[in-house]
Design a protein around this motif. Structure first.
Motif, PDB file in Angstrom:
ATOM      1  N   ASN A   1       1.006  -1.181   0.021  1.00  8.51           N
ATOM      2  CA  ASN A   1       0.012   0.095  -0.096  1.00  8.51           C
ATOM      3  C   ASN A   1       0.805   1.267   0.164  1.00  8.51           C
ATOM      4  N   ASP A   2       1.778   1.378   0.649  1.00  9.54           N
ATOM      5  CA  ASP A   2       3.138   2.285   0.720  1.00  9.54           C
ATOM      6  C   ASP A   2       3.311   2.659  -0.728  1.00  9.54           C
ATOM      7  N   SER A   3       3.189   4.116  -1.082  1.00 13.46           N
ATOM      8  CA  SER A   3       3.707   4.407  -2.327  1.00 13.46           C
ATOM      9  C   SER A   3       5.069   4.221  -2.616  1.00 13.46           C
ATOM     10  N   PHE A   4       6.000   4.769  -1.858  1.00  9.27           N
ATOM     11  CA  PHE A   4       7.453   4.361  -1.958  1.00  9.27           C
ATOM     12  C   PHE A   4       7.859   2.996  -1.888  1.00  9.27           C
ATOM     13  N   GLY A   5       7.085   2.226  -1.152  1.00 10.19           N
ATOM     14  CA  GLY A   5       7.277   0.660  -0.946  1.00 10.19           C
ATOM     15  C   GLY A   5       7.098  -0.002  -2.369  1.00 10.19           C
ATOM     16  N   LYS A   6       5.963   0.506  -2.696  1.00 12.47           N
ATOM     17  CA  LYS A   6       5.648   0.033  -4.147  1.00 12.47           C
ATOM     18  C   LYS A   6       6.513   0.354  -5.362  1.00 12.47           C
ATOM     19  N   MET A   7       7.165   1.467  -5.453  1.00 13.06           N
ATOM     20  CA  MET A   7       7.892   1.838  -6.330  1.00 13.06           C
ATOM     21  C   MET A   7       9.406   1.061  -6.216  1.00 13.06           C
ATOM     22  N   LEU A   8       9.789   0.865  -4.950  1.00 11.90           N
ATOM     23  CA  LEU A   8      10.731   0.111  -4.596  1.00 11.90           C
ATOM     24  C   LEU A   8      10.876  -1.124  -5.409  1.00 11.90           C
ATOM     25  N   VAL A   9       9.689  -1.905  -5.055  1.00 10.83           N
ATOM     26  CA  VAL A   9       9.562  -3.258  -5.777  1.00 10.83           C
ATOM     27  C   VAL A   9       9.393  -3.179  -6.976  1.00 10.83           C
ATOM     28  N   VAL A  10       8.677  -2.202  -7.545  1.00  9.38           N
ATOM     29  CA  VAL A  10       8.361  -1.979  -9.334  1.00  9.38           C
ATOM     30  C   VAL A  10      10.074  -1.885  -9.965  1.00  9.38           C
ATOM     31  N   GLY A  11      10.599  -1.129  -9.304  1.00 15.47           N
ATOM     32  CA  GLY A  11      11.889  -0.785  -9.820  1.00 15.47           C
ATOM     33  C   GLY A  11      13.067  -1.956  -9.786  1.00 15.47           C
ATOM     34  N   GLY A  12      12.925  -2.657  -8.561  1.00  9.82           N
ATOM     35  CA  GLY A  12      13.522  -4.013  -8.383  1.00  9.82           C
ATOM     36  C   GLY A  12      13.199  -4.914  -9.396  1.00  9.82           C
ATOM     37  N   LEU A  13      12.014  -4.996  -9.654  1.00  9.93           N
ATOM     38  CA  LEU A  13      11.201  -6.076 -10.622  1.00  9.93           C
ATOM     39  C   LEU A  13      11.891  -5.833 -11.760  1.00  9.93           C
ATOM     40  N   SER A  14      11.814  -4.608 -12.193  1.00 10.92           N
ATOM     41  CA  SER A  14      12.609  -4.240 -13.697  1.00 10.92           C
ATOM     42  C   SER A  14      13.798  -4.549 -13.814  1.00 10.92           C
ATOM     43  N   LEU A  15      14.700  -4.276 -12.737  1.00 12.77           N
ATOM     44  CA  LEU A  15      16.101  -4.574 -12.841  1.00 12.77           C
ATOM     45  C   LEU A  15      16.525  -5.918 -13.082  1.00 12.77           C
ATOM     46  N   PHE A  16      15.816  -6.581 -12.136  1.00 12.32           N
ATOM     47  CA  PHE A  16      15.878  -8.340 -12.267  1.00 12.32           C
ATOM     48  C   PHE A  16      15.407  -8.817 -13.486  1.00 12.32           C
ATOM     49  N   SER A  17      14.136  -8.398 -13.902  1.00 17.67           N
ATOM     50  CA  SER A  17      13.485  -8.991 -15.223  1.00 17.67           C
ATOM     51  C   SER A  17      14.310  -8.722 -16.355  1.00 17.67           C
ATOM     52  N   VAL A  18      14.814  -7.440 -16.742  1.00 16.92           N
ATOM     53  CA  VAL A  18      15.501  -7.091 -17.772  1.00 16.92           C
ATOM     54  C   VAL A  18      16.580  -8.160 -17.788  1.00 16.92           C
ATOM     55  N   GLN A  19      17.493  -8.347 -16.798  1.00 18.39           N
ATOM     56  CA  GLN A  19      18.573  -9.045 -16.744  1.00 18.39           C
ATOM     57  C   GLN A  19      18.324 -10.463 -17.138  1.00 18.39           C
ATOM     58  N   PHE A  20      17.490 -11.058 -16.398  1.00 15.57           N
ATOM     59  CA  PHE A  20      16.768 -12.470 -16.612  1.00 15.57           C
ATOM     60  C   PHE A  20      16.276 -12.709 -18.271  1.00 15.57           C
ATOM     61  N   LEU A  21      15.305 -11.907 -18.299  1.00 16.86           N
ATOM     62  CA  LEU A  21      14.720 -12.343 -19.661  1.00 16.86           C
ATOM     63  C   LEU A  21      15.683 -11.933 -20.990  1.00 16.86           C
ATOM     64  N   TYR A  22      16.645 -10.792 -20.897  1.00 16.27           N
ATOM     65  CA  TYR A  22      17.252 -10.684 -21.945  1.00 16.27           C
ATOM     66  C   TYR A  22      18.369 -11.642 -21.977  1.00 16.27           C
ATOM     67  N   SER A  23      18.867 -12.047 -20.835  1.00 17.42           N
ATOM     68  CA  SER A  23      20.017 -12.937 -20.993  1.00 17.42           C
ATOM     69  C   SER A  23      19.550 -14.514 -21.745  1.00 17.42           C
ATOM     70  N   ILE A  24      18.342 -14.931 -21.141  1.00 16.50           N
ATOM     71  CA  ILE A  24      17.852 -15.929 -21.920  1.00 16.50           C
ATOM     72  C   ILE A  24      17.441 -15.939 -23.371  1.00 16.50           C
ATOM     73  N   ALA A  25      16.911 -14.700 -23.453  1.00 18.81           N
ATOM     74  CA  ALA A  25      16.460 -14.649 -25.046  1.00 18.81           C
ATOM     75  C   ALA A  25      17.748 -14.313 -25.950  1.00 18.81           C
ATOM     76  N   MET A  26      18.853 -13.731 -25.464  1.00 23.53           N
ATOM     77  CA  MET A  26      20.166 -13.523 -26.158  1.00 23.53           C
ATOM     78  C   MET A  26      20.617 -14.845 -26.335  1.00 23.53           C
ATOM     79  N   THR A  27      20.796 -15.982 -25.258  1.00 29.50           N
ATOM     80  CA  THR A  27      21.199 -17.231 -25.487  1.00 29.50           C
ATOM     81  C   THR A  27      20.508 -18.042 -26.743  1.00 29.50           C
ATOM     82  N   LEU A  28      19.299 -17.935 -26.793  1.00 32.87           N
ATOM     83  CA  LEU A  28      18.191 -18.551 -27.635  1.00 32.87           C
ATOM     84  C   LEU A  28      18.197 -17.696 -29.160  1.00 32.87           C
TER      85      LEU A  28
END
Length: 424
Positions: A350-377
């Protein structure tokens, strides 16, 4: 505050174990008592009697405190922690086929894993809200590091400037963490408008261009768009921004094509037509395709094949080839569950700052994870990007540990931090 009300609130707080929730709950209860007291006074009841009735309506202080303690106690995301433990365990597998001094690198891997666990645990118990007041510091320190890389680099690695401070090596990718925390706070500040946010984003992008780090531009831009998407900014504006950015990139690429060196053109053309560039930039695309085809379900552990950057950028390729598609699929599913769990956490905050921290962390992790796999394929161009926690290296491991430590800190306080709007 009267003695009766003070005693009541004091007894309620005694039942609440979470220190961070005590004062907030006391403030909320005091507000409810005062509101009810005013209502009763308007009906003609004396102030002292009105307060007594308002307090009585709240119920017994011990029972109320016990209920509020259950409701607002810290939470631990055991799903996320379990997935992280599995991921860190899987990160030791590349050492089994990497042709190295196993004892030396195994010890370094153990040390990196211990540091990772300490960082995640420490940040989980740290109150993430304290980061908010330092939002501008995070932003300007990030800019300062980039400026030092441009003006006073101590050395270069693959043509990219780095700073050496004792045993530590600092490059532009590490500033992403500073911008991650800074922008997560700035996006919810009433003093930072949509256009000011874009202006603040443009400065780091300029520095990333100067230090020749397109990978960080890609990750940073994905993070900024994700933060905007979950903010109060109009979705039409964000989509327009994304489309405009892509148009600018392609237009700039078209205009600059004639000024590129031959090796730079080869790297681009090698992705679109690897067969014609089989002896240069297309080689890795073709080799990855052949190795993945030859991997089978159970891998080729008896075959020693050299895979360039097989322990870092192409670690997914190495693991799949040596241990088979069964392990490759398991690894993908574990990392996908980490990403899915972070998405789930996003909608529980519910906390706005907490939500943004999770969203930002999610984007940093997801970009690395998805791009690395897609690059390999072979689905995306080859760039220097690590597979989170699995790729060998202390710096990327620490960076991802910080991200997940912050996410766990936000989740831990999801029932303690009341919904709020930060306006300063």
């Amino acid at each position: 505050m009267s003695d009766k009300k003070y005693d009541f609130l004091d007894q309620v707080k005694e039942q609440i174990k979470a220190i961070e929730a005590k004062e907030k709950i006391s403030h909320e209860l005091n507000h409810h008592i005062n509101s009810e007291k005013k209502r009763l006074v308007l009906t003609g009841i004396e102030k002292e009697e009105a307060e007594r009735i308002a307090i009585k309506q709240m119920g017994g202080p011990v029972q109320l405190g016990q209920r509020l303690n259950k409701l607002h106690r810290p939470k631990t995301d055991w799903w996320l922690i379990s997935l992280l433990i599995v991921t860190i365990g899987l990160s030791f597998l590349p050492l089994m086929f990497w042709n190295i001094d196993l004892n030396f690198y195994f010890e370094r891997k153990i040390i990196a894993s211990v540091i990772s666990v300490v960082i995640i645990t420490g940040l989980m118990f740290f109150d993430y809200r304290k980061f908010y007041k330092w939002r501008w510091s995070f932003y300007f320190i990030g800019l300062l590091v980039l400026a030092l890389l441009v003006l006073f680099p101590t050395t270069y690695t693959n043509g990219v400037p780095v700073l050496r401070v004792g045993p530590f090596v600092i490059d532009s990718t590490q500033t992403l963490l500073l911008f991650y925390v800074g922008f997560s706070a700035l996006i919810i500040s009433s003093k930072v408008s949509y256009w000011k946010f874009l202006l603040l984003c443009s400065v780091p992008i300029f520095f990333f261009l100067v230090v020749l780090d397109p990978n960080s531009i890609f990750v940073f831009s994905a993070m900024a768009i994700a933060l905007l998407w979950f903010s109060d900014v109009s979705k039409k504006r964000i989509l327009l921004l994304a489309v405009s950015s892509l148009a600018v990139i392609f237009s700039a690429g078209y205009l600059l094509w004639g000024n590129l060196d031959d090796y730079q053109k080869d790297r681009i053309l090698g992705y679109f037509n690897p067969t014609e560039y089989a002896n240069s930039s297309g080689y890795m695309y073709l080799q990855a395709k052949e190795l993945l085809k030859a991997a089978g379900w159970f891998g080729q552990r008896g075959e020693q094949v050299f895979i360039p950057t097989g322990h870092t950028d192409f670690v997914f390729l190495s693991l799949t080839y040596h241990f088979g598609w069964i392990l490759g699929i398991i690894l993908f599913l574990v990392l996908a569950m980490l990403m899915t769990r972070m998405i789930y956490v996003t909608f529980k905050i519910n906390d706005s700052f907490g939500k943004m921290l999770v969203v930002g962390g999610l984007s940093l992790f997801s970009v690395q994870f998805l791009y690395s796999i897609a690059m390999t394929l072979g689905l995306l161009p080859i760039i220097g990007i690590s597979l989170p926690f699995i790729s060998y290296g202390l710096t990327p491991t620490i960076m991802n540990s910080i991200v997940f430590g912050i996410v766990l800190s936000v989740y831990r306080r999801k029932n303690i931090v009341f919904k709020q709007s930060i306006t300063n």
